[in-house]
Motif scaffolding. Structure first.
Motif, PDB file in Angstrom:
ATOM      1  N   ASN A  91     -14.961 -61.327   3.221  1.00 24.89           N
ATOM      2  CA  ASN A  91     -13.948 -61.743   2.243  1.00 24.89           C
ATOM      3  C   ASN A  91     -13.034 -62.848   2.777  1.00 24.89           C
ATOM      4  OD1 ASN A  91     -14.940 -59.781   0.515  1.00 24.89           O
ATOM      5  ND2 ASN A  91     -13.565 -58.221   1.336  1.00 24.89           N
ATOM      6  N   TYR A  92     -13.334 -63.396   3.929  1.00 23.71           N
ATOM      7  CA  TYR A  92     -12.544 -64.458   4.550  1.00 23.71           C
ATOM      8  C   TYR A  92     -11.089 -64.051   4.727  1.00 23.71           C
ATOM      9  CZ  TYR A  92     -16.707 -67.126   3.528  1.00 23.71           C
ATOM     10  OH  TYR A  92     -18.005 -67.560   3.451  1.00 23.71           O
ATOM     11  N   ASN A  93     -10.869 -62.814   5.103  1.00 20.74           N
ATOM     12  CA  ASN A  93      -9.532 -62.317   5.422  1.00 20.74           C
ATOM     13  C   ASN A  93      -9.355 -62.329   6.935  1.00 20.74           C
ATOM     14  OD1 ASN A  93      -9.022 -61.765   2.712  1.00 20.74           O
ATOM     15  ND2 ASN A  93      -9.892 -59.718   2.876  1.00 20.74           N
ATOM     16  N   PHE A  94      -8.151 -61.918   7.347  1.00 19.64           N
ATOM     17  CA  PHE A  94      -7.940 -61.723   8.773  1.00 19.64           C
ATOM     18  C   PHE A  94      -8.777 -60.538   9.226  1.00 19.64           C
ATOM     19  CE2 PHE A  94      -4.189 -64.229   7.917  1.00 19.64           C
ATOM     20  CZ  PHE A  94      -4.083 -65.000   9.068  1.00 19.64           C
ATOM     21  N   GLN A  95      -9.378 -60.670  10.382  1.00 22.12           N
ATOM     22  CA  GLN A  95     -10.196 -59.592  10.926  1.00 22.12           C
ATOM     23  C   GLN A  95      -9.735 -59.306  12.352  1.00 22.12           C
ATOM     24  OE1 GLN A  95     -12.822 -57.850   9.274  1.00 22.12           O
ATOM     25  NE2 GLN A  95     -12.343 -56.543  11.003  1.00 22.12           N
ATOM     26  N   ASN A  96      -9.487 -58.037  12.657  1.00 21.84           N
ATOM     27  CA  ASN A  96      -9.072 -57.646  13.999  1.00 21.84           C
ATOM     28  C   ASN A  96     -10.287 -57.314  14.857  1.00 21.84           C
ATOM     29  OD1 ASN A  96      -6.283 -57.846  13.602  1.00 21.84           O
ATOM     30  ND2 ASN A  96      -6.226 -55.832  12.652  1.00 21.84           N
ATOM     31  N   TYR A  97     -10.270 -57.833  16.076  1.00 22.04           N
ATOM     32  CA  TYR A  97     -11.312 -57.548  17.051  1.00 22.04           C
ATOM     33  C   TYR A  97     -10.652 -57.088  18.343  1.00 22.04           C
ATOM     34  CZ  TYR A  97     -14.652 -60.031  14.104  1.00 22.04           C
ATOM     35  OH  TYR A  97     -15.450 -60.427  13.064  1.00 22.04           O
ATOM     36  N   ARG A  98     -11.375 -56.281  19.073  1.00 21.59           N
ATOM     37  CA  ARG A  98     -10.920 -55.891  20.410  1.00 21.59           C
ATOM     38  C   ARG A  98     -12.021 -56.269  21.391  1.00 21.59           C
ATOM     39  NH1 ARG A  98     -10.221 -49.910  21.032  1.00 21.59           N
ATOM     40  NH2 ARG A  98     -12.265 -49.949  21.978  1.00 21.59           N
ATOM     41  N   TYR A  99     -11.675 -57.157  22.302  1.00 24.02           N
ATOM     42  CA  TYR A  99     -12.589 -57.551  23.370  1.00 24.02           C
ATOM     43  C   TYR A  99     -12.254 -56.696  24.583  1.00 24.02           C
ATOM     44  CZ  TYR A  99     -13.839 -61.841  20.884  1.00 24.02           C
ATOM     45  OH  TYR A  99     -14.309 -62.747  19.975  1.00 24.02           O
ATOM     46  N   THR A 100     -13.238 -56.025  25.121  1.00 18.89           N
ATOM     47  CA  THR A 100     -13.034 -55.212  26.320  1.00 18.89           C
ATOM     48  C   THR A 100     -14.027 -55.668  27.377  1.00 18.89           C
ATOM     49  OG1 THR A 100     -12.305 -53.314  25.021  1.00 18.89           O
ATOM     50  CG2 THR A 100     -13.029 -52.878  27.268  1.00 18.89           C
ATOM     51  N   ILE A 101     -13.481 -56.020  28.529  1.00 17.60           N
ATOM     52  CA  ILE A 101     -14.323 -56.335  29.681  1.00 17.60           C
ATOM     53  C   ILE A 101     -14.213 -55.146  30.614  1.00 17.60           C
ATOM     54  CG2 ILE A 101     -14.749 -57.893  31.607  1.00 17.60           C
ATOM     55  CD1 ILE A 101     -13.442 -60.108  29.931  1.00 17.60           C
ATOM     56  N   VAL A 102     -15.351 -54.530  30.906  1.00 15.31           N
ATOM     57  CA  VAL A 102     -15.345 -53.292  31.681  1.00 15.31           C
ATOM     58  C   VAL A 102     -16.370 -53.384  32.813  1.00 15.31           C
ATOM     59  CG1 VAL A 102     -16.954 -52.134  30.117  1.00 15.31           C
ATOM     60  CG2 VAL A 102     -15.426 -50.772  31.503  1.00 15.31           C
ATOM     61  N   PHE A 103     -15.971 -52.855  33.962  1.00 20.40           N
ATOM     62  CA  PHE A 103     -16.870 -52.805  35.117  1.00 20.40           C
ATOM     63  C   PHE A 103     -17.479 -51.416  35.187  1.00 20.40           C
ATOM     64  CE2 PHE A 103     -17.186 -51.863  39.810  1.00 20.40           C
ATOM     65  CZ  PHE A 103     -18.371 -52.553  40.003  1.00 20.40           C
ATOM     66  N   ARG A 104     -18.782 -51.368  35.011  1.00 21.67           N
ATOM     67  CA  ARG A 104     -19.551 -50.138  35.174  1.00 21.67           C
ATOM     68  C   ARG A 104     -20.599 -50.438  36.237  1.00 21.67           C
ATOM     69  NH1 ARG A 104     -19.867 -49.060  29.040  1.00 21.67           N
ATOM     70  NH2 ARG A 104     -18.045 -47.738  28.779  1.00 21.67           N
ATOM     71  N   ARG A 105     -20.294 -50.026  37.435  1.00 14.99           N
ATOM     72  CA  ARG A 105     -21.138 -50.378  38.577  1.00 14.99           C
ATOM     73  C   ARG A 105     -22.609 -50.225  38.261  1.00 14.99           C
ATOM     74  NH1 ARG A 105     -19.124 -48.700  44.169  1.00 14.99           N
ATOM     75  NH2 ARG A 105     -19.515 -50.709  45.047  1.00 14.99           N
ATOM     76  N   PRO A 106     -23.421 -51.197  38.434  1.00 13.48           N
ATOM     77  CA  PRO A 106     -23.210 -52.499  39.074  1.00 13.48           C
ATOM     78  C   PRO A 106     -22.986 -53.642  38.083  1.00 13.48           C
ATOM     79  CG  PRO A 106     -25.554 -52.122  38.893  1.00 13.48           C
ATOM     80  CD  PRO A 106     -24.869 -50.944  38.249  1.00 13.48           C
ATOM     81  N   ASN A 107     -22.715 -53.344  36.813  1.00 13.50           N
ATOM     82  CA  ASN A 107     -22.613 -54.393  35.793  1.00 13.50           C
ATOM     83  C   ASN A 107     -21.179 -54.602  35.321  1.00 13.50           C
ATOM     84  OD1 ASN A 107     -25.432 -54.605  35.793  1.00 13.50           O
ATOM     85  ND2 ASN A 107     -25.633 -53.084  34.195  1.00 13.50           N
ATOM     86  N   ILE A 108     -20.909 -55.813  34.880  1.00 11.08           N
ATOM     87  CA  ILE A 108     -19.680 -56.119  34.146  1.00 11.08           C
ATOM     88  C   ILE A 108     -20.111 -56.411  32.724  1.00 11.08           C
ATOM     89  CG2 ILE A 108     -17.711 -57.649  33.905  1.00 11.08           C
ATOM     90  CD1 ILE A 108     -17.866 -58.193  36.901  1.00 11.08           C
ATOM     91  N   GLU A 109     -19.535 -55.665  31.769  1.00 11.73           N
ATOM     92  CA  GLU A 109     -19.930 -55.790  30.360  1.00 11.73           C
ATOM     93  C   GLU A 109     -18.773 -56.312  29.523  1.00 11.73           C
ATOM     94  OE1 GLU A 109     -21.027 -51.986  28.812  1.00 11.73           O
ATOM     95  OE2 GLU A 109     -22.710 -51.749  30.182  1.00 11.73           O
ATOM     96  N   LEU A 110     -19.131 -57.060  28.499  1.00  7.38           N
ATOM     97  CA  LEU A 110     -18.198 -57.439  27.447  1.00  7.38           C
ATOM     98  C   LEU A 110     -18.553 -56.606  26.232  1.00  7.38           C
ATOM     99  CD1 LEU A 110     -16.054 -59.255  26.065  1.00  7.38           C
ATOM    100  CD2 LEU A 110     -17.933 -60.805  25.510  1.00  7.38           C
ATOM    101  N   GLN A 111     -17.570 -55.885  25.711  1.00  9.67           N
ATOM    102  CA  GLN A 111     -17.770 -55.083  24.501  1.00  9.67           C
ATOM    103  C   GLN A 111     -16.847 -55.638  23.428  1.00  9.67           C
ATOM    104  OE1 GLN A 111     -16.662 -51.269  26.006  1.00  9.67           O
ATOM    105  NE2 GLN A 111     -18.628 -50.927  27.014  1.00  9.67           N
ATOM    106  N   ILE A 112     -17.410 -55.937  22.276  1.00 13.54           N
ATOM    107  CA  ILE A 112     -16.618 -56.468  21.165  1.00 13.54           C
ATOM    108  C   ILE A 112     -16.604 -55.420  20.062  1.00 13.54           C
ATOM    109  CG2 ILE A 112     -16.374 -58.315  19.467  1.00 13.54           C
ATOM    110  CD1 ILE A 112     -17.923 -60.115  21.421  1.00 13.54           C
TER     111      ILE A 112
END
Length: 169
Positions: A91-112
């Motif tokens: 609908n072309y409105n404002f949309q809220n997002y949460r970006y989380t960068i998390v370290f889970r050995r041995p990876n670093i993940e980006l979760q949106i």
């Protein structure tokens, strides 16, 4: 006068030559070990720099529109940003997002995560780095910092980076 060498002269010559050969082989082996360690150190530094640049890119991508940073000092292996994106969604409105960068050995993940009806729904996960041994985030007013580390062949290297986001207070 007799011709040739005596056995004693031959034994002394062979001992001297053997000692010289062993010294040369010892020095060559040590040079190879140092060379291997140097190459490993350079490789680790290169990998850490690439990882740091990838993390920086994702933090900056979220940063200009980040309204808040969520950082728990008791869990420094993760950091989150709230981002309010205008003209997003169907609908072309404002949309809220949460970006989380998390370290889970041995990876670093980006979760949106996307906010839908007051609930956060995981929209996308991306692996930013692999084979990381340590990752710690720090947040202060206007700055996000992190330390990442990697280990290989008993050699560990760390890399520290700070990113200024002037819109964050």
């Amino acid at each position: 006068m007799r011709r040739g060498f005596t056995i004693l002269e031959m034994l002394i010559t062979m001992a001297v030559v053997l000692i010289a050969v062993l010294l040369i082989l010892g020095l060559a082996a040590r040079a190879m070990v140092i060379s291997t360690q140097s190459l490993t150190t350079i490789e680790l530094a290169d990998d850490l720099l690439k990882t740091a640049m990838e993390l920086r890119k994702e933090i900056i991508k979220a940063g200009p529109r980040a309204d808040q940073v969520f950082f728990d000092p008791d869990n420094p292996a993760s950091i989150s940003f709230w981002v309010n994106v205008p003209l997003a969604g169907e609908n072309y409105n404002f949309q809220n997002y949460r970006y989380t960068i998390v370290f889970r050995r041995p990876n670093i993940e980006l979760q949106i995560y996307q906010e839908v009806s007051k609930e956060w729904i995981l929209e996308k996960t991306k692996i930013l780095a692999t084979d990381i041994s340590t990752c710690t985030f720090f947040a202060s007013p206007g700055t996000i910092s992190f330390t990442i580390g990697k280990e290989k062949n008993s050699i560990e290297r760390t890399y520290f980076m700070s990113i200024a986001l002037p819109n964050l207070e």
